[in-house]
Design an enzyme around this catalytic site. Structure first.
Site, PDB file in Angstrom:
ATOM      1  CG  ASP A 147     -12.141  33.671  67.154  1.00 37.59           C
ATOM      2  OD1 ASP A 147     -11.224  34.504  67.187  1.00 37.59           O
ATOM      3  OD2 ASP A 147     -13.215  33.871  66.571  1.00 37.59           O
ATOM      4  CD  GLU A 189      -7.371  41.590  62.453  1.00 36.81           C
ATOM      5  OE1 GLU A 189      -8.162  42.059  61.617  1.00 36.81           O
ATOM      6  OE2 GLU A 189      -7.687  40.685  63.244  1.00 36.81           O
ATOM      7  CE  LYS A 230      -7.617  37.219  62.392  1.00 43.30           C
ATOM      8  NZ  LYS A 230      -8.202  37.012  63.734  1.00 43.30           N
ATOM      9  CB  THR A 248      -8.973  38.104  58.921  1.00 41.30           C
ATOM     10  OG1 THR A 248     -10.129  37.919  59.730  1.00 41.30           O
ATOM     11  CG2 THR A 248      -8.557  39.568  58.964  1.00 41.30           C
ATOM     12  CG  PHE A 257     -15.302  36.262  59.155  1.00 40.37           C
ATOM     13  CD1 PHE A 257     -14.025  35.762  59.073  1.00 40.37           C
ATOM     14  CD2 PHE A 257     -15.523  37.347  59.999  1.00 40.37           C
ATOM     15  CE1 PHE A 257     -12.977  36.313  59.792  1.00 40.37           C
ATOM     16  CE2 PHE A 257     -14.491  37.909  60.729  1.00 40.37           C
ATOM     17  CZ  PHE A 257     -13.208  37.393  60.628  1.00 40.37           C
TER      18      PHE A 257
END
Length: 318
Positions: free
Chosen positions: A17, A95, A131, A155, A177
């Site tokens: 990440d 993303e 994403k 996400t 998350f």
């Protein structure tokens, strides 16, 4: 003695990440993922100055006015993704602008724009995940993209409703998350003990993982946003875990045995009928944590996108 990072890699696909290629080289994950915050952090480092300049030069040739800034930001994200792809054997997630989180059509269009930029770099786009924030609109955009053969990573996922809707849409991968869920519960119930199996983020991912396996959904569960290695240890065996360099290093420095907590084999159950938009929105409305954290996450990513574009604008003017 084999360290815990090595042990984890034997039972879970480890994803970095980070946008830092040096960290990826050090820990050798299978995949990598970025977001606007990580891209902003990268552009502020001298070692990525050449990438920023390449993005600016490209945008100057392919756009004009305010579009130069937007296109330069997209190009920079893709160039950083290309750097990451050179470091990992697997996939990289790029993303979509968080400001498009409530616009399905615009999300689909942006996904195609990003993939076109990857193709310009002669990248196999089968290695790229688009994403998208797991709003209802984002999930429906992902449904279309998946039908077009474009794999997605959904996400900012905090609830079972989001996870279920993603699986029903045929999404390739979701990123629940963990740490941000824990943050919310610590803020609202500071006196409670949330260690180990009591961590609500760990419980959320475990529930989602077992539900997907029971109902034989192919959607990959990738735990994200960890606050400590204890959360990672509790989710050992999850399909994938995306982990920051600091926690990867902590795992690499720990050599105690790691127990696999999640396993895929389970008795199959019939799938329920798909959630309607009304059912999804009501379930989200009933989940204060998920509603607040989703909105907050979108705002945070949008703020960093604006900061990134402001910095690009300064560079263009300079």
């Amino acid at each position: 003695m084999v360290n815990q990072l090595q042990q984890l890699k034997s039972m879970t696909t480890v994803v970095a990440d980070t946008g830092d290629v040096e960290a990826i080289a050090a820990f050798q994950p299978q995949d990598a993922t970025t977001n606007p915050s990580l891209v902003l952090k990268a552009i502020q480092q001298d070692k990525y100055a050449a990438l920023a300049q390449e993005a600016l030069d490209w945008a100057a040739q392919h756009a004009s006015g305010a579009q130069q800034i937007t296109r330069a930001a997209d190009k920079l994200s893709v160039l950083l993704g290309c750097k990451l792809l050179a470091q990992v054997p697997g996939l990289v997630s790029t993303e979509v602008d968080a400001r498009l989180s409530f616009d399905s059509l615009a999300t689909i269009e942006k996904a195609h724009e990003l993939l076109a930029l990857y193709r310009e770099q002669r990248i196999d786009t089968n290695r790229v995940l688009i994403k998208v924030a797991a709003t209802w609109e984002g999930i429906q955009a992902a449904r279309v993209l998946e039908q077009q053969g474009i794999r997605c990573n959904l996400t900012l996922l905090f609830s079972f409703a989001q996870a279920r809707a993603c699986a029903e849409a045929g999404v390739y991968l979701i990123s629940p998350f963990v740490g941000r869920i824990l943050d919310w519960f610590k803020k609202h119930a500071p006196e409670q003990d949330f260690d180990g199996e009591r961590d609500p983020g760990v419980q959320s991912v475990s529930q989602i993982y077992h539900y997907f396996k029971q109902h034989q959904y192919s959607t990959i569960v990738m735990g994200a946003s960890f606050r400590n290695i204890g959360e990672i240890q509790q989710l050992a065996g999850c399909d994938r875990l995306t982990i920051s360099p600091a926690l990867l290093e902590e795992l690499a420095n720990c050599d105690t045995p790691l127990v696999q907590k999640l396993r895929g084999a389970t008795a199959a159950k019939a799938r329920p009928s798909q959630l309607t938009q009304q059912q999804f929105r009501w379930m989200m409305n009933e989940d204060a944590m998920a509603t607040e954290k989703l909105s907050e996450g979108i705002r945070q990513f949008a703020v960093d996108q604006v900061k990134l574009e402001a910095l690009i604008g300064e560079l263009l003017r300079g």
